[in-house]
Design a protein around this motif. Structure first.
Motif, PDB file in Angstrom:
ATOM      1  N   SER A 133     -55.549   0.507   3.987  1.00  0.00           N
ATOM      2  CA  SER A 133     -55.320  -0.439   2.890  1.00  0.00           C
ATOM      3  C   SER A 133     -54.923   0.281   1.615  1.00  0.00           C
ATOM      4  O   SER A 133     -54.031  -0.160   0.883  1.00  0.00           O
ATOM      5  N   LEU A 134     -55.576   1.390   1.320  1.00  0.00           N
ATOM      6  CA  LEU A 134     -55.226   2.164   0.116  1.00  0.00           C
ATOM      7  C   LEU A 134     -53.828   2.765   0.209  1.00  0.00           C
ATOM      8  O   LEU A 134     -53.088   2.790  -0.775  1.00  0.00           O
ATOM      9  N   VAL A 135     -53.448   3.227   1.394  1.00  0.00           N
ATOM     10  CA  VAL A 135     -52.085   3.746   1.578  1.00  0.00           C
ATOM     11  C   VAL A 135     -51.069   2.624   1.383  1.00  0.00           C
ATOM     12  O   VAL A 135     -50.034   2.805   0.732  1.00  0.00           O
ATOM     13  N   GLY A 136     -51.353   1.437   1.918  1.00  0.00           N
ATOM     14  CA  GLY A 136     -50.465   0.300   1.731  1.00  0.00           C
ATOM     15  C   GLY A 136     -50.363  -0.113   0.267  1.00  0.00           C
ATOM     16  O   GLY A 136     -49.272  -0.388  -0.238  1.00  0.00           O
ATOM     17  N   LEU A 137     -51.496  -0.127  -0.432  1.00  0.00           N
ATOM     18  CA  LEU A 137     -51.484  -0.465  -1.852  1.00  0.00           C
ATOM     19  C   LEU A 137     -50.699   0.564  -2.647  1.00  0.00           C
ATOM     20  O   LEU A 137     -49.910   0.218  -3.535  1.00  0.00           O
ATOM     21  N   GLY A 138     -50.879   1.835  -2.325  1.00  0.00           N
ATOM     22  CA  GLY A 138     -50.115   2.886  -3.000  1.00  0.00           C
ATOM     23  C   GLY A 138     -48.616   2.750  -2.763  1.00  0.00           C
ATOM     24  O   GLY A 138     -47.811   2.952  -3.678  1.00  0.00           O
ATOM     25  N   THR A 139     -48.237   2.385  -1.549  1.00  0.00           N
ATOM     26  CA  THR A 139     -46.819   2.194  -1.233  1.00  0.00           C
ATOM     27  C   THR A 139     -46.237   1.038  -2.035  1.00  0.00           C
ATOM     28  O   THR A 139     -45.143   1.150  -2.596  1.00  0.00           O
ATOM     29  N   VAL A 140     -46.966  -0.075  -2.110  1.00  0.00           N
ATOM     30  CA  VAL A 140     -46.483  -1.236  -2.873  1.00  0.00           C
ATOM     31  C   VAL A 140     -46.357  -0.898  -4.350  1.00  0.00           C
ATOM     32  O   VAL A 140     -45.357  -1.232  -4.997  1.00  0.00           O
ATOM     33  N   VAL A 141     -47.352  -0.217  -4.907  1.00  0.00           N
ATOM     34  CA  VAL A 141     -47.295   0.168  -6.323  1.00  0.00           C
ATOM     35  C   VAL A 141     -46.133   1.118  -6.575  1.00  0.00           C
ATOM     36  O   VAL A 141     -45.404   0.985  -7.574  1.00  0.00           O
ATOM     37  N   MET A 142     -45.914   2.064  -5.672  1.00  0.00           N
ATOM     38  CA  MET A 142     -44.810   3.001  -5.836  1.00  0.00           C
ATOM     39  C   MET A 142     -43.463   2.280  -5.788  1.00  0.00           C
ATOM     40  O   MET A 142     -42.566   2.576  -6.583  1.00  0.00           O
ATOM     41  N   VAL A 143     -43.307   1.325  -4.883  1.00  0.00           N
ATOM     42  CA  VAL A 143     -42.062   0.555  -4.810  1.00  0.00           C
ATOM     43  C   VAL A 143     -41.865  -0.253  -6.082  1.00  0.00           C
ATOM     44  O   VAL A 143     -40.758  -0.321  -6.629  1.00  0.00           O
TER      45      VAL A 143
END
Length: 173
Positions: free
Chosen positions: A100-110
């Motif tokens: 979940s944290l990796v997914g959240l980081g990916t969304v924030v980075m995008v």
């Protein structure tokens, strides 16, 4: 001001029902919480003055898809569902939190790289005509949705047939 209050109420309903849908151990309660999520999303569409999308959300997703889930749950043998209890294991919770944290980081980075928020705040208020939305929904050209809609309907039909075949199997006990 009233729109912000209504949006906050709908957001709390969506988040609370989504979390409860995932966290409950009863499958019918999960389907009911999913129904609440879909109704609240329809409320957000109506709040944004997209009444067509709100009505489509209620009729297709809240009405059709959720009822199909409930029928599939009822078609499956009661013996299979009675002993179905998932225990939380520490490693699975940790793995889920990490993913979940990796997914959240990916969304924030995008969001940061695409400058989505700055583009969203500077866009003029342009209303899309209903004829253009209707043409996009039933058209077959590029960026139109009739082909994905037909593929999804065939997929759902296959799921219904599979559910009926599973329900018709005789118990060999």
């Amino acid at each position: 001001m009233a729109n912000i209050v209504i949006f906050c109420i709908l957001a709390v309903v969506i988040l609370g029902s989504a979390i409860m849908s995932v966290m409950t151990t009863r499958i019918m309660r999960a389907a009911t919480f999913l129904l609440f999520v879909l109704f609240a999303i329809a409320g957000i569409y109506i709040l944004l003055d997209y009444t067509f999308l709100g009505a489509a959300q209620i009729s297709i997703y809240a009405g059709g898809i959720t009822m199909m889930y409930i029928f599939a749950i009822n078609l499956v043998s009661k013996n299979i569902l009675q002993g179905l209890v998932e225990r939380f294991k520490g490693t699975r919770v940790f793995q889920g939190a990490l993913i979940s944290l990796v997914g959240l980081g990916t969304v924030v980075m995008v969001f940061v790289k695409s400058q989505f928020i700055t583009r969203f705040t500077t866009v003029e208020d342009v209303e899309v005509p209903m004829g253009q939305i209707g043409a996009a929904l039933v058209g077959s050209d590029k960026y139109q949705y009739v082909l994905p809609f037909e593929l999804i309907s065939v997929f759902l039909l296959a799921c219904i047939i599979g559910g009926i075949m599973i329900a018709r199997k005789e118990d060999k006990k």
